[in-house]
Write an enzyme that holds these catalytic residues in place. Structure first.
Site, mmCIF file in Angstrom:
data_model
loop_
_atom_site.group_PDB
_atom_site.id
_atom_site.type_symbol
_atom_site.label_atom_id
_atom_site.label_comp_id
_atom_site.label_asym_id
_atom_site.label_seq_id
_atom_site.Cartn_x
_atom_site.Cartn_y
_atom_site.Cartn_z
ATOM 1 N N HIS B 136 1.247 -15.013 48.486
ATOM 2 C CA HIS B 136 0.199 -16.011 48.705
ATOM 3 C C HIS B 136 0.805 -17.326 49.191
ATOM 4 C CE1 HIS B 136 -2.787 -19.053 46.995
ATOM 5 N NE2 HIS B 136 -3.453 -18.433 47.950
ATOM 6 N N HIS B 160 -8.793 -20.882 53.823
ATOM 7 C CA HIS B 160 -9.276 -19.509 53.617
ATOM 8 C C HIS B 160 -10.446 -19.144 54.515
ATOM 9 C CE1 HIS B 160 -7.121 -20.498 49.837
ATOM 10 N NE2 HIS B 160 -6.694 -19.250 49.955
ATOM 11 N N ARG B 235 -15.804 -36.412 32.918
ATOM 12 C CA ARG B 235 -15.744 -37.074 31.622
ATOM 13 C C ARG B 235 -17.173 -37.492 31.282
ATOM 14 N NH1 ARG B 235 -16.191 -38.313 26.949
ATOM 15 N NH2 ARG B 235 -14.690 -39.620 25.817
ATOM 16 N N CYS B 282 -9.649 -41.800 33.726
ATOM 17 C CA CYS B 282 -10.109 -41.952 32.346
ATOM 18 C C CYS B 282 -9.071 -42.778 31.586
ATOM 19 C CB CYS B 282 -10.266 -40.580 31.711
ATOM 20 S SG CYS B 282 -10.765 -40.650 29.985
ATOM 21 N N TYR B 420 -12.442 -47.735 23.954
ATOM 22 C CA TYR B 420 -11.866 -48.163 25.232
ATOM 23 C C TYR B 420 -11.257 -49.567 25.151
ATOM 24 C CZ TYR B 420 -14.142 -44.042 27.129
ATOM 25 O OH TYR B 420 -14.527 -42.746 27.369
#
Lengths: 574, 574
Positions: B136, B160, B235, B282, B420
Site C-alpha cells: 500500500h 484513491h 470536542r 483543544c 479551561y
C-alpha cells in the site's frame, strides 16, 4: 523569619523600644549580643574600629540584621542609632579633633569593604560608616556606595530625604574631601568620540565602557516598580550624540506629501502628550547564563538588562496620521524604519524597524517619547526624542531619533538584518544564515530572582526564605503567575505579584510593564542548600523553558530559561 | 534511507521496472526476497494465506516497504500489483468460486490484523487485502480500515479516486456483505439524548462517546495540511443539537437597539463571506502526557486534539457594527459572550466568551462561520453556525451558536469560570481558586511528532530517520522554527516547515494556521534507541518547556512540553 518578619516582629520591636532605650535581651537576643560588642569598642579612629569583631562574628549578625531591617523605613534605624550613641557615650571616651582631616578621592576609594572600612562622601565631607552598615534599613545595599559619593544613591531612595538621616550621618564624619578630587572626576579627552559621554551612576555594573553598556546591581533592580532613570540599564551601540534641542529636527519620509521635518517644540505642541509605563529589555539580558553553557558573542549581561519606566511623548500613530498616512499607504508599506542620530566613524547611524501594524494600531501605544519618569529624556536614553515600542525588544526602541521612514521593507541596518535574531542551538557561525530567522520584535516570557543573591546564605532558624524578583512578557501579554521552587523545580509555590496599579488589570494585550513578585517559602527540612528557581506564565499561558542549553544560540539572545539561584542553609550558631 | 529514499530510489525503481516485469535482484535485494515469498504462496483462500510468512518475516519487510513507498502515488503500487498477478498466475493454481460467499459484519470485523487477515468492505463487497497491506503506497495506514468499510478512508485521500485502484481492489474480492449488516449500523435509540448523533468516521479514536470526543490517529493527522472534516478532532460538551436551518435564529444582545434576531439566510446574504484557514486546538490536547506524571481530570487526549481547516462565514466585527455597535458601547462592554444551542438536561447551554477587542479588531478575523472546508458545517462542528476565533483555544469557538451577548463581564458559564484555566503544579483540588487564574484565550506555542510512532523501529542501514509533525502557536503568532533532536535534546536540527501558502508569509499577528514540518536526521553511530524530541519557536520567540512535570496542572490543560517519541534502532539482518 517567623519571629522577626517585618509585618509582625518590627511593630512589636518598636513598641518595646518606645518603653526602653535598651533592647530587651529576652525578646531580641541577637540584638543584645550586638549591643554588647558595640558598646565596648565604639568609635575608634579611621573606621578600623570594630574590625576584629566584624571579621570574627560580624558576618552572621549583619545577615540577621539585614534580614530584620530590610524593607522598613529609616525610623527604626534612627532609633537604633540613637540608643547606640547613648550607650557609646556612657561606656567609652570619644576622641575629638579640632580641625577635620583632609582626604583625597584615592584614600576614600580604598575604603570600600567591611575589611578595609566603609567610607563615603557627601557634599565634600568624608564619612566612615563601617559600623552603620549593619544597621542600615536597606541592608547590604549601602555597600554599593562604599568608596564614593552618597548622593547618587540617596537620589534613588527618597527615604533619605529626611533630616534625621543627615543627623545619623553627621555622627560618622571623619574629615573632608580635597577640592581637586572632585574636579578630577569631570575631566574628559576631547579627541575621544566618547569624551562627551554623560556622567553615570556609580552603582551601574559596566559591561562595556565605549559604547556604554551597563546594568544596575540585581539586588537593587526590584526595589522600585519604576526604575530610577539613573540606574535604568543603558544599552548604547555608539557614542551618545550631543543634540541641541533648538536645532533638532525629526524627519519623516515615505508619506504621500514628501519628507516632513518636525521640530521638538512642534512635536510637543501639535500632539497630545501620552504617558505609558513600559518595561524595556535588551535581547541579551541574562546572556551570561548562555555563556556558561558555551561561549557566545555579545556583552555578558546579568539579569538586569531590563528596567521599567514611565514614558511620555507624542503617539507615533497620531504623528503619522497627521502628516498624511492613509490606508492607501498601507497597501505597499509594511514597516516603519527608525534611524538614530548616533553614528559610527563612517557616518552610519544606528537603525531598526518595526511592523507597520504595531506602529499604526491604536492599541500599539508606540510613542515618540521626550520624557522618561517625568523629566526630559536623559542623554543615555535618547535625548531629546526616542521611540518607545512597548512589548518589543529594546533594540527597536531607537534613541536620539533622527528619521522615520514608512517603507515596504525592514531597516537595512546591521542590527535589523544581521543581529538580534534567534537561532537553533545547532546553528554555529559557519552555518548561520541570518536571512532564515525573523528579526526579534516581541520578546518571550521572562522572569528572574533578584533576592536572595547567588551564593548567599539563609539561617535554618529563619524557617522561611523571602524570595523576590521581576517578571515580564513581550507583546503586551500580562504576567499572570510566577511559580517559585526552592528544591530545583520539584515542588512549586505561587508568588504574590505586585504592580503599580494593583487590582487594576491592564487592557487586554497592553500589559507593557513588568510585575515585581515576592514570596516567603518554608525551608525544606534538613536542606543544606536551596536551588531557588522561578518561572513566569503570561496570559497566553506561555512559560519559560526549563534549561538554558536547548535555547542556547550563537548570539546569546532570548535567554529566558528558568532563573536558578543557589543559596546555602546555615545551621544556627548555639 | 539513502539508497531507498523516494526522491532517488523510486524513480530509479520505476525506470528499471519499465524494462522488465521482474524486479532486479541486484539493485533491490529486499524486494527480490519478498517476490520469492509471494510467488510461492499466492492467493490462498480466506486471507489466511501467507500467514506463516508474515508471522516470521513479514514484519521486517513490511517496514522496509512502508518506508520505501510512503509518500508516493498509487502508480507504483499498481505496477507492483500487476507484476505480482503475472507471477502469481504463472506459478500457482487459483481456486475459482461460481457464486460469491456472503459474510456478516461480525465476520468482517474479526479480520482486522495481519495475524487474523485484513478484510475490508467496499460498496457491499468484502475483500481480503492482507497481502496488499505491504504494497500500500500509504503504508500501514491501510490497517485503519481493517474490519470495516473502505469508503470513509478513500474519502480522505483523493488518490484513491482512480480506476486502477478499483482494479487492484477487485483482485482481492472474497465475497459480499449481507444487507442486514449494513442497515444495523444505522439503528438508534430514541430515548437516548445522544441517539440523534451523526455518524462518525471509523478512524477516529474515541475518548468519550457521550458526549462525543475523538481525535484522528496521530499517524494520519499530518498527511493533510487541511484536515478533512470527517477526521477533524471532535470536542463536544453535550449532545449534538439538531438545528433546522429554516427556523434557525441567531440572537444578538447588548447593542443599543435591543435584541436582534438574524436568520441563516440573512447572515449569508447581508454580509460578505470571508474565508480563513485556522487551526483549532483543544486546551486538553496532549493531556495523556500529563496523566503519566500524575492523574488529572479530563479526557485522555493524545497529540491529535488539534486540526486545521478553512472556515467561511460572516465577520463578527461586521455583524456587530451592522447591528449598532459603536465606540460608545465599548466604554462599558469588554467581552463578547457566546451561547450554544447544545444544552444539558437542565436546559443549560454551553457558553464561553472572548475579549471585545479580539472580536472587534479588523485583524482579529473572528468569523460566524457556516462553512468548513468549502461545505456546510458538519453537525459535529456546529451546523449551521459556529464561532471561529482564530488563535484562541477551541473552547471559545462555540458551536451551534444561538446567542451573542455584548457584555461588561465574561460568560458566567462553568466552562469560562471553573474550567479551561491554568494553574501551578503545586495547586491541587483542595487549594484551587478558579478566580485566581484567567480563562484561557490565546494558547501557547505547541508542536508534536506524528511520525515515527512511539515504539516503532528504524533500520540501522537506513542511515537516516524521517521525522514529521505539526507546529502551531496561539494569538496569530507564526511558527518560525522547529528544532528536532534524536538524542533526547543534546543536539538539535532545524526541520523544514510546510504550509499551504509556501513562501508567502501570513500578515503579522494573523498566522492562524499550523505548519507541518519534516526532517531527515542521520542516525547517531551505535545508537540502540532514539529519543526523538521536537520543540517549536514562534515569532515572539516563545518556545516550549523541556518537561511535563513543571507545567502539570490539575485539569491537564496547556500540555505543551517538548514532545518525545522513543524509537528502536534495529540492526540489519544479514
Amino acid at each position: 523569619m517567623q519571629r522577626l518578619k517585618p509585618s509582625q516582629g518590627l511593630s512589636q520591636l518598636l513598641l518595646i523600644r518606645s518603653q526602653s532605650s535598651r533592647i530587651s535581651k529576652g525578646i531580641i537576643p541577637l540584638l543584645s549580643v550586638w549591643d554588647g560588642h558595640l558598646s565596648s569598642r565604639w568609635r575608634s579612629t579611621g573606621g578600623h574600629g570594630g574590625q576584629k569583631y566584624f571579621n570574627n562574628n560580624g558576618q552572621k549578625f549583619r545577615f540577621a540584621l539585614a534580614g530584620l531591617l530590610a524593607g522598613t523605613g529609616a525610623v527604626l534605624a534612627y532609633k537604633l542609632h540613637q540608643s547606640k550613641v547613648q550607650w557609646a557615650a556612657s561606656s567609652a571616651q570619644l576622641p575629638v579633633t579640632s580641625s577635620p582631616p583632609v582626604y583625597t578621592l584615592e584614600e576614600v576609594t580604598k575604603h570600600r569593604s567591611l575589611d578595609n572600612g566603609v567610607w563615603v562622601t557627601y557634599k565634600g565631607d568624608v564619612y566612615d560608616i563601617t559600623e552603620f552598615v549593619a544597621m542600615h534599613p536597606g541592608g547590604d545595599k549601602i555597600l554599593l556606595a562604599a568608596g564614593g559619593a552618597l548622593e547618587p544613591y540617596w537620589a534613588l531612595y527618597a527615604v533619605h530625604k529626611e533630616e534625621h538621616v543627615l543627623e545619623i550621618l553627621s555622627e560618622y564624619k571623619i574629615g573632608v574631601l580635597n577640592p581637586e578630587s572632585i574636579k578630577r572626576q569631570e575631566s574628559t579627552d576631547p579627541l575621544d568620540p566618547y569624551s562627551g559621554e554623560p556622567s553615570r551612576h556609580p552603582a551601574l555594573q559596566i559591561n562595556s565602557l565605549k559604547p556604554f553598556n551597563a546594568e544596575p546591581p540585581a539586588s537593587v533592580l526590584a526595589d522600585n516598580y519604576i526604575t530610577p532613570s539613573a540606574i535604568f540599564f543603558k544599552r548604547n551601540h555608539l557614542p551618545v550624540p550631543k543634540v541641541d534641542p533648538e536645532t533638532y529636527r525629526l524627519e519623516i519620509e515615505g508619506l504621500p506629501g514628501g519628507v516632513v521635518s518636525v521640530t521638538l517644540s512642534e512635536l510637543k505642541s501639535r500632539f497630545p502628550k501620552h504617558t505609558i509605563t513600559a518595561t524595556l529589555q535588551c535581547a541579551g539580558n541574562r546572556r551570561s547564563e548562555m555563556n556558561k553553557v558555551k561561549q557566545v558573542k555579545g556583552l555578558n549581561w546579568g539579569i538586569a538588562a531590563i528596567s521599567n519606566a514611565t514614558w511620555s511623548g507624542a503617539s507615533l500613530r497620531e504623528v503619522l496620521l497627521h502628516y498624511g498616512f492613509t490606508p492607501e499607504v498601507a497597501i505597499n508599506a509594511k514597516h516603519i524604519q527608525f534611524e538614530g542620530l548616533d553614528k559610527d566613524v563612517t557616518g552610519t547611524a544606528y537603525g531598526a524597524s518595526i511592523n507597520l501594524n504595531k506602529a499604526l494600531s491604536e492599541e500599539g501605544d508606540v510613542l515618540l517619547a521626550y520624557e522618561m519618569n517625568g523629566e526630559d529624556l536623559p542623554p543615555d536614553h535618547g535625548y531629546p526624542v526616542r521611540v518607545v515600542v512597548p512589548g518589543v525588544v529594546g533594540a527597536r526602541n531607537v534613541k536620539w531619533l533622527g528619521r522615520i521612514v514608512v517603507s515596504h521593507e525592514e531597516s537595512k541596518s546591521h542590527w535589523q538584518q544581521n543581529d538580534y535574531k534567534g537561532f537553533s542551538p545547532g546553528t554555529d557561525w559557519d552555518t548561520v544564515d541570518f536571512k532564515s530567522a525573523p528579526a526579534i520584535q516581541e520578546l518571550p516570557i521572562q522572569s528572574a530572582i533578584t533576592h536572595p543573591a547567588e551564593g548567599s546564605s539563609v539561617e535554618r532558624g529563619d524557617e522561611e526564605v523571602t524570595i523576590k524578583g521581576y517578571a515580564w512578557s513581550g507583546g503586551g501579554r500580562e504576567v499572570v503567575r510566577v511559580d517559585v521552587s526552592v528544591d530545583g523545580g520539584n515542588t512549586w509555590h505561587v508568588a504574590k505579584l505586585h504592580s503599580s496599579d494593583l487590582g487594576r488589570n491592564p487592557a487586554p494585550g497592553r500589559a507593557w510593564a513588568w510585575k515585581l513578585w515576592e514570596i516567603d517559602v518554608p525551608l525544606p527540612d534538613g536542606a543544606q542548600e536551596l536551588e531557588i528557581v522561578c518561572k513566569a506564565v503570561d496570559n497566553s499561558y506561555n512559560t519559560q523553558p526549563d534549561t538554558v542549553g536547548p535555547i542556547w544560540n550563537l548570539r546569546g539572545v532570548l535567554s529566558n530559561a528558568w532563573h536558578r539561584v543557589k543559596v546555602k542553609v546555615k545551621d544556627d550558631q548555639k
